[in-house]
Design a protein around this motif. Structure first.
Motif: not given
Length: 125
Positions: A33, A53, A103
Motif C-alpha cells: 500500500c 484497495s 489498503c
C-alpha cells in the motif's frame, strides 16, 4: 523490503503544476500500500493522498480538488499530479509504503513503515 524513489519535484510559481513520481520495487508488490506525504520546515509530516484497495482516493482537505493520486501498476509507479499550487504547498514530498492485505487509504504516517528519500517542491508567490 520496499524501495521507493521519488522524482519530479522542483520550483514553480503560484498557480503552476508539477507531477511527482514514486518508483517502487518490492517483493510481492501487489501487497504493498502506498501514499504521499509532505513535510514543511518546522512542521510535522502530514498525509497528502492515498488510495484504498477498492480504488477510492483519500486526500487531505488542503489539497482536495487540486491534487490527484494515480498509479501505473505495470510500471510499479505512484504519481501525484499537483495543480493550482500555492506557496503553502512548499514542502519535501515523500512516498510511503507498507505491506498489507488491505489498503485503507490511510493518511496517518504511523500506518506506513517504508519511506523514500523525498523530493522538494517549492512554490513561489
Amino acid at each position: 523490503q520496499v524501495q521507493l524513489v521519488e522524482s519530479g519535484g522542483g520550483s514553480v510559481q503560484s498557480g503552476g503544476s508539477l507531477r511527482l513520481s514514486c518508483a517502487a520495487s518490492a517483493y510481492m508488490i501487489s501487497y504493498v500500500c502506498m501514499g504521499w506525504f509532505r513535510q514543511a520546515p518546522g512542521k510535522e509530516r502530514e498525509g497528502v493522498a492515498a488510495t484504498n484497495s477498492d480504488g477510492r482516493t483519500n486526500y487531505a482537505d488542503s489539497v482536495k480538488g487540486r491534487f490527484t493520486i494515480s498509479s501505473d501498476n505495470a510500471k510499479n509507479t505512484l504519481y501525484l499530479q499537483m495543480n493550482s499550487l500555492k506557496p503553502e504547498d512548499t514542502a519535501m514530498y515523500y512516498c510511503a509504503a507498507v505491506y498489507s492485505s488491505y489498503c485503507s487509504g490511510s493518511l496517518s504516517r504511523r500506518f506506513y513503515n517504508y519511506w523514500g528519500q523525498g523530493t522538494q517542491v517549492t512554490v513561489s508567490s
